[in-house]
Design a protein around this motif. Structure first.
Motif, PDB file in Angstrom:
ATOM      1  N   MET A   1       0.864  -1.241   0.048  1.00 21.71           N
ATOM      2  CA  MET A   1       0.025  -0.045   0.107  1.00 21.71           C
ATOM      3  C   MET A   1       0.945   1.343   0.007  1.00 21.71           C
ATOM      4  N   ILE A   2       0.498   2.244  -0.807  1.00 24.03           N
ATOM      5  CA  ILE A   2       1.256   3.474  -0.790  1.00 24.03           C
ATOM      6  C   ILE A   2       0.573   4.646  -0.180  1.00 24.03           C
ATOM      7  N   GLY A   3       1.158   5.064   0.612  1.00 15.92           N
ATOM      8  CA  GLY A   3       0.408   6.385   1.539  1.00 15.92           C
ATOM      9  C   GLY A   3       1.211   7.521   1.392  1.00 15.92           C
ATOM     10  N   TYR A   4       0.513   8.697   1.894  1.00 18.88           N
ATOM     11  CA  TYR A   4       0.938  10.063   1.776  1.00 18.88           C
ATOM     12  C   TYR A   4       1.267  10.555   3.409  1.00 18.88           C
ATOM     13  N   HIS A   5       2.259  11.128   3.566  1.00 21.85           N
ATOM     14  CA  HIS A   5       2.648  11.531   4.810  1.00 21.85           C
ATOM     15  C   HIS A   5       2.282  12.897   4.938  1.00 21.85           C
ATOM     16  N   ALA A   6       1.678  13.306   5.940  1.00 22.55           N
ATOM     17  CA  ALA A   6       1.264  14.763   6.078  1.00 22.55           C
ATOM     18  C   ALA A   6       1.930  15.464   7.385  1.00 22.55           C
ATOM     19  N   SER A   7       2.761  16.379   6.978  1.00 22.76           N
ATOM     20  CA  SER A   7       3.997  17.029   7.974  1.00 22.76           C
ATOM     21  C   SER A   7       3.212  18.265   8.750  1.00 22.76           C
ATOM     22  N   HIS A   8       2.746  17.919   9.856  1.00 19.65           N
ATOM     23  CA  HIS A   8       2.225  19.207  10.600  1.00 19.65           C
ATOM     24  C   HIS A   8       3.334  20.205  10.797  1.00 19.65           C
ATOM     25  N   GLU A   9       4.538  19.944  10.999  1.00 17.96           N
ATOM     26  CA  GLU A   9       5.581  20.947  11.149  1.00 17.96           C
ATOM     27  C   GLU A   9       5.841  21.924   9.910  1.00 17.96           C
TER      28      GLU A   9
ATOM     29  N   ALA B   1      -2.785   7.427   4.465  1.00 14.09           N
ATOM     30  CA  ALA B   1      -2.049   8.356   4.896  1.00 14.09           C
ATOM     31  C   ALA B   1      -1.708   8.458   6.301  1.00 14.09           C
ATOM     32  N   MET B   2      -0.667   9.214   6.762  1.00 17.87           N
ATOM     33  CA  MET B   2      -0.201   9.257   8.223  1.00 17.87           C
ATOM     34  C   MET B   2       0.324  10.671   8.456  1.00 17.87           C
ATOM     35  N   CYS B   3       0.299  11.060   9.821  1.00 15.28           N
ATOM     36  CA  CYS B   3       0.742  12.419  10.028  1.00 15.28           C
ATOM     37  C   CYS B   3       1.783  12.303  11.408  1.00 15.28           C
ATOM     38  N   SER B   4       2.196  13.109  11.295  1.00 23.26           N
ATOM     39  CA  SER B   4       3.299  13.387  12.649  1.00 23.26           C
ATOM     40  C   SER B   4       2.368  13.932  13.622  1.00 23.26           C
ATOM     41  N   ASP B   5       2.985  14.052  15.044  1.00 25.47           N
ATOM     42  CA  ASP B   5       2.212  14.544  16.113  1.00 25.47           C
ATOM     43  C   ASP B   5       3.147  15.498  16.959  1.00 25.47           C
ATOM     44  N   HIS B   6       3.422  16.668  16.837  1.00 24.45           N
ATOM     45  CA  HIS B   6       4.501  17.596  17.199  1.00 24.45           C
ATOM     46  C   HIS B   6       3.917  18.797  17.957  1.00 24.45           C
ATOM     47  N   LEU B   7       4.510  19.304  18.730  1.00 27.60           N
ATOM     48  CA  LEU B   7       4.243  20.568  19.477  1.00 27.60           C
ATOM     49  C   LEU B   7       5.140  21.646  18.758  1.00 27.60           C
ATOM     50  N   ALA B   8       6.114  21.306  18.322  1.00 28.75           N
ATOM     51  CA  ALA B   8       7.102  22.539  17.688  1.00 28.75           C
ATOM     52  C   ALA B   8       7.583  22.061  16.539  1.00 28.75           C
ATOM     53  N   PRO B   9       7.713  22.876  15.610  1.00 26.00           N
ATOM     54  CA  PRO B   9       8.616  22.389  14.288  1.00 26.00           C
ATOM     55  C   PRO B   9       9.946  21.822  14.580  1.00 26.00           C
ATOM     56  N   TRP B  10      10.791  21.484  13.570  1.00 24.00           N
ATOM     57  CA  TRP B  10      11.811  21.041  13.803  1.00 24.00           C
ATOM     58  C   TRP B  10      12.776  22.327  13.673  1.00 24.00           C
ATOM     59  N   THR B  11      12.503  23.312  12.837  1.00 24.88           N
ATOM     60  CA  THR B  11      13.206  24.384  12.500  1.00 24.88           C
ATOM     61  C   THR B  11      12.256  25.587  12.463  1.00 24.88           C
ATOM     62  N   ARG B  12      12.667  26.715  12.542  1.00 24.17           N
ATOM     63  CA  ARG B  12      11.779  27.928  12.236  1.00 24.17           C
ATOM     64  C   ARG B  12      11.327  28.117  10.808  1.00 24.17           C
TER      65      ARG B  12
ATOM     66  N   GLY C   1       0.536  22.226  14.154  1.00 25.21           N
ATOM     67  CA  GLY C   1      -1.048  21.896  14.568  1.00 25.21           C
ATOM     68  C   GLY C   1      -1.098  20.566  15.349  1.00 25.21           C
ATOM     69  N   PHE C   2      -2.398  20.665  16.015  1.00 23.10           N
ATOM     70  CA  PHE C   2      -2.741  19.501  16.900  1.00 23.10           C
ATOM     71  C   PHE C   2      -3.170  18.600  16.099  1.00 23.10           C
ATOM     72  N   ALA C   3      -2.355  17.385  16.255  1.00 21.74           N
ATOM     73  CA  ALA C   3      -2.784  16.257  15.285  1.00 21.74           C
ATOM     74  C   ALA C   3      -4.078  15.649  15.509  1.00 21.74           C
ATOM     75  N   TRP C   4      -4.423  15.676  16.783  1.00 17.74           N
ATOM     76  CA  TRP C   4      -5.651  14.626  17.089  1.00 17.74           C
ATOM     77  C   TRP C   4      -6.807  15.401  16.791  1.00 17.74           C
ATOM     78  N   SER C   5      -7.239  16.881  16.744  1.00 19.73           N
ATOM     79  CA  SER C   5      -8.375  17.307  16.212  1.00 19.73           C
ATOM     80  C   SER C   5      -8.249  17.256  14.608  1.00 19.73           C
ATOM     81  N   TRP C   6      -7.191  17.360  14.075  1.00 17.21           N
ATOM     82  CA  TRP C   6      -6.963  17.364  12.570  1.00 17.21           C
ATOM     83  C   TRP C   6      -7.240  16.125  11.912  1.00 17.21           C
ATOM     84  N   LEU C   7      -6.898  15.013  12.601  1.00 16.17           N
ATOM     85  CA  LEU C   7      -7.149  13.879  12.320  1.00 16.17           C
ATOM     86  C   LEU C   7      -8.679  13.380  12.293  1.00 16.17           C
TER      87      LEU C   7
END
Length: 318
Positions: free
Chosen positions: A1-9, A31-42, A48-54
């Motif tokens: 299966m081929i999926g798309y990754h959604a990067s909240h950062e 699809a899948m997504c990350s679950d971050h509070l902060a981005p890796w770089t500015r 965004g908050f992953a759980w409400s977005w999901l």
């Protein structure tokens, strides 16, 4: 299966929601997504908050979704069990979660000390046990070394078993999660290193599906692809032993290594969809699912090229 990754950062939640809808139209199956509070770089600049977005993403597409989560510090495992259960109940057989030990970047905000890796792994295993038992309908009270739960129960449960995967970035961790997880997810590096992680998981009697996330940059020219990868995914060049320990985007920026082609150790860079498909297929050999993450800012152009070039070629050779 081929999926798309959604990067909240990297993208505002509204923009990312449109992207996953376009991804489905382009032919992605999951699809899948990350679950971050902060981005890796500015430079990435979002988180965004992953759980409400999901909830919105699942409601406006028909794809399956997963998320990589770190229970135990920023999130209490009981809260994660409830979040997983709610999404899985509303969208049967379309949701999974992968559990990992996390990064200080997202977890330090609680003010609690950031533990050493062996302690983080112990906390993860304790959290997994709590989440699994709650999803199985148990009422849970535990007072472990690192996890405390008092008389908890999740009342709204899905009818089906929700897969809880283990996230692993090394061979040692892959072998360890094989003992308890319902599947594996890892991030591609070199073909040899990626295959060794999968082999160690299977050798450790790892069950369930094996999933691979691949970071890539598909540009109009090779120069553009390199430039966008360096601009958006510079943190991946930080020494591996520090990736989980740094607390702020500025820390990653200060340690990024953007010379001598370092970015291509973690990002598949090309201007050719055919070349990229061949390299993805080499990385994904033996995996059940592969999730593609275009690190560049223009997701619409990438998804158009996926529909007409990359996905047809990748399906032909996988």
């Amino acid at each position: 299966m081929i999926g798309y990754h959604a990067s909240h950062e990297q993208h505002a939640p509204s923009e990312l929601l449109e992207a996953v809808q376009l991804a489905e139209q382009a032919g992605f199956e999951a699809a899948m997504c990350s679950d971050h509070l902060a981005p890796w770089t500015r430079q990435q600049g979002e988180s965004g908050f992953a759980w409400s977005w999901l909830g919105a993403a699942l409601a406006t597409t028909s794809m399956s979704f997963g998320v990589v989560n770190a229970p135990g510090q920023r999130y209490h495992p009981v809260i994660i069990a409830q979040a997983i259960a709610t999404l899985a109940e509303m969208f049967p057989n379309r949701f999974w979660a992968a559990l990992g030990s996390g990064e200080a970047l997202n977890e330090h905000v609680t003010g609690d000390p950031w533990p050493e890796k062996p302690v983080r792994q112990e906390r993860l295993h304790e959290s997994f046990d709590v989440i699994r038992r709650l999803l199985d309908g148990e009422q849970v009270s535990v007072r472990n070394d690192l996890t405390h739960v008092h008389n908890a129960r999740v009342w709204s449960l899905p009818a089906e078993h929700v897969p809880l995967l283990g996230a692993a970035a090394s061979e040692e961790t892959a072998e360890w999660v094989a003992g308890w997880a319902d599947g594996l997810i890892t991030v591609a590096s070199t073909p040899d290193a990626t295959q060794r992680i999968l082999e160690r998981y299977r050798a450790g009697s790892g069950r369930g599906s094996a999933r691979l996330q691949v970071h890539l940059s598909l540009g109009a020219s090779r120069e553009e692809a390199v430039r966008e990868a360096e601009d958006q995914w510079a943190h991946s060049t930080v020494p591996e032993e520090l990736l989980w320990e740094l607390e702020g985007p500025e820390d990653y920026e200060a340690l990024a290594r953007l010379s001598d082609g370092a970015i291509e150790e973690s990002v598949v860079v090309s201007d050719s969809a055919i070349d990229m498909a061949e390299r993805i297929a080499e990385l994904a050999a033996g995996f059940d699912h592969v999730y593609l993450h275009h690190v560049g800012p223009d997701q619409k152009t990438f998804l158009r090229r996926c529909e007409t070039e990359l996905l047809p070629e990748l399906r032909r050779i996988l």
